[in-house]
Design a protein around this motif. Structure first.
Motif, PDB file in Angstrom:
ATOM      1  N   ARG A   1       0.796  -1.244   0.000  1.00  0.00           N
ATOM      2  CA  ARG A   1       0.000   0.000   0.000  1.00  0.00           C
ATOM      3  C   ARG A   1       0.824   1.289   0.000  1.00  0.00           C
ATOM      4  O   ARG A   1       0.309   2.366   0.273  1.00  0.00           O
ATOM      5  N   VAL A   2       2.102   1.177  -0.276  1.00  0.00           N
ATOM      6  CA  VAL A   2       2.978   2.349  -0.372  1.00  0.00           C
ATOM      7  C   VAL A   2       3.628   2.339  -1.748  1.00  0.00           C
ATOM      8  O   VAL A   2       4.093   1.308  -2.218  1.00  0.00           O
ATOM      9  N   SER A   3       3.653   3.504  -2.376  1.00  0.00           N
ATOM     10  CA  SER A   3       4.285   3.641  -3.686  1.00  0.00           C
ATOM     11  C   SER A   3       5.550   4.469  -3.580  1.00  0.00           C
ATOM     12  O   SER A   3       5.631   5.399  -2.772  1.00  0.00           O
ATOM     13  N   ILE A   4       6.510   4.126  -4.412  1.00  0.00           N
ATOM     14  CA  ILE A   4       7.718   4.933  -4.559  1.00  0.00           C
ATOM     15  C   ILE A   4       7.483   5.793  -5.801  1.00  0.00           C
ATOM     16  O   ILE A   4       7.222   5.272  -6.891  1.00  0.00           O
ATOM     17  N   VAL A   5       7.557   7.103  -5.613  1.00  0.00           N
ATOM     18  CA  VAL A   5       7.328   8.044  -6.709  1.00  0.00           C
ATOM     19  C   VAL A   5       8.464   9.054  -6.749  1.00  0.00           C
ATOM     20  O   VAL A   5       9.121   9.311  -5.741  1.00  0.00           O
ATOM     21  N   LYS A   6       8.679   9.625  -7.929  1.00  0.00           N
ATOM     22  CA  LYS A   6       9.685  10.678  -8.069  1.00  0.00           C
ATOM     23  C   LYS A   6       8.973  11.997  -8.355  1.00  0.00           C
ATOM     24  O   LYS A   6       8.102  12.076  -9.210  1.00  0.00           O
ATOM     25  N   SER A   7       9.386  13.008  -7.647  1.00  0.00           N
ATOM     26  CA  SER A   7       8.809  14.336  -7.772  1.00  0.00           C
ATOM     27  C   SER A   7       9.665  15.209  -8.682  1.00  0.00           C
ATOM     28  O   SER A   7      10.883  15.275  -8.516  1.00  0.00           O
ATOM     29  N   GLN A   8       9.031  15.886  -9.593  1.00  0.00           N
ATOM     30  CA  GLN A   8       9.741  16.844 -10.434  1.00  0.00           C
ATOM     31  C   GLN A   8      10.134  18.073  -9.607  1.00  0.00           C
ATOM     32  O   GLN A   8      11.171  18.684  -9.842  1.00  0.00           O
ATOM     33  N   GLU A   9       9.326  18.398  -8.615  1.00  0.00           N
ATOM     34  CA  GLU A   9       9.601  19.564  -7.766  1.00  0.00           C
ATOM     35  C   GLU A   9      10.859  19.359  -6.927  1.00  0.00           C
ATOM     36  O   GLU A   9      11.697  20.249  -6.831  1.00  0.00           O
ATOM     37  N   THR A  10      11.010  18.181  -6.309  1.00  0.00           N
ATOM     38  CA  THR A  10      12.154  17.954  -5.431  1.00  0.00           C
ATOM     39  C   THR A  10      13.316  17.268  -6.140  1.00  0.00           C
ATOM     40  O   THR A  10      14.443  17.343  -5.670  1.00  0.00           O
TER      41      THR A  10
END
Length: 185
Positions: free
Chosen positions: A31-40
């Motif tokens: 129930r947890v996703s690893i995502v990449k942020s363009q902002e950070t």
């Protein structure tokens, strides 16, 4: 018969901060996703249930919705027939990783949108809370800018898109209207 008589039309979401709200999905576990942020520029762990699949014009092809690794952080919930922003306490309770590990550290970036209009405890809301219901329904989607029609069918209502460049428009058939007939026309 005019299209507006057999279907509702809707444009995409307007977050006012796509670099924060649109993230690239890498993987999900428990129930947890690893995502990449363009902002950070970094990866973050966020609760999968806080994400919606985001498609852009490149994913909308004639009669086909192509797979997208993009996700939209969606801090809203449907109560009865109405959509509302989750309160800060609800965000902390339901999505603690998203809240403390991602949104709160980006508060200043989100709060200064539109000359500080979103400063305050609900700094994480979209700049325009619009079209949540039609975009959550099964719908025909088409890029808002394209050389030729690229209508495709989202049978589940899971896909959403933004308004403006690389976004789309939705045609939500009224009950009893065959979506495939509209898609073919």
């Amino acid at each position: 018969t005019a299209l507006h008589q057999v279907a509702d039309l809707a444009q995409g979401f307007k977050t006012g901060a796509d670099k924060v709200f649109v993230v690239e999905f890498f993987k999900a576990k428990d129930r947890v996703s690893i995502v990449k942020s363009q902002e950070t520029g970094h990866t973050h762990e966020v609760e999968t249930s806080a994400l919606r699949t985001l498609v852009k014009s490149e994913h909308m092809k004639a009669f086909e919705v192509r797979s997208s690794q993009l996700r939209l952080i969606f801090p809203y919930v449907r109560d009865s027939a109405k959509w509302r922003l989750l309160t800060p306490a609800e965000m902390q309770s339901r999505f603690p990783k998203l809240w403390k590990g991602y949104l709160v550290p980006l508060k200043s970036a989100l709060a200064k949108r539109e000359k500080g209009r979103w400063d305050g405890e609900t700094f994480y809301k979209y700049s325009r809370a619009q079209n949540f219901e039609p975009l959550s329904q099964p719908k025909i989607m088409n890029p808002d800018i394209c050389e030729r029609p690229q209508m495709c069918w989202d049978a589940t209502g899971e896909c959403v898109f933004s308004g403006g460049a690389a976004g789309g428009v939705a045609i939500v058939p009224n009950r009893g209207v065959n979506p495939f007939l509209l898609l073919g026309i």
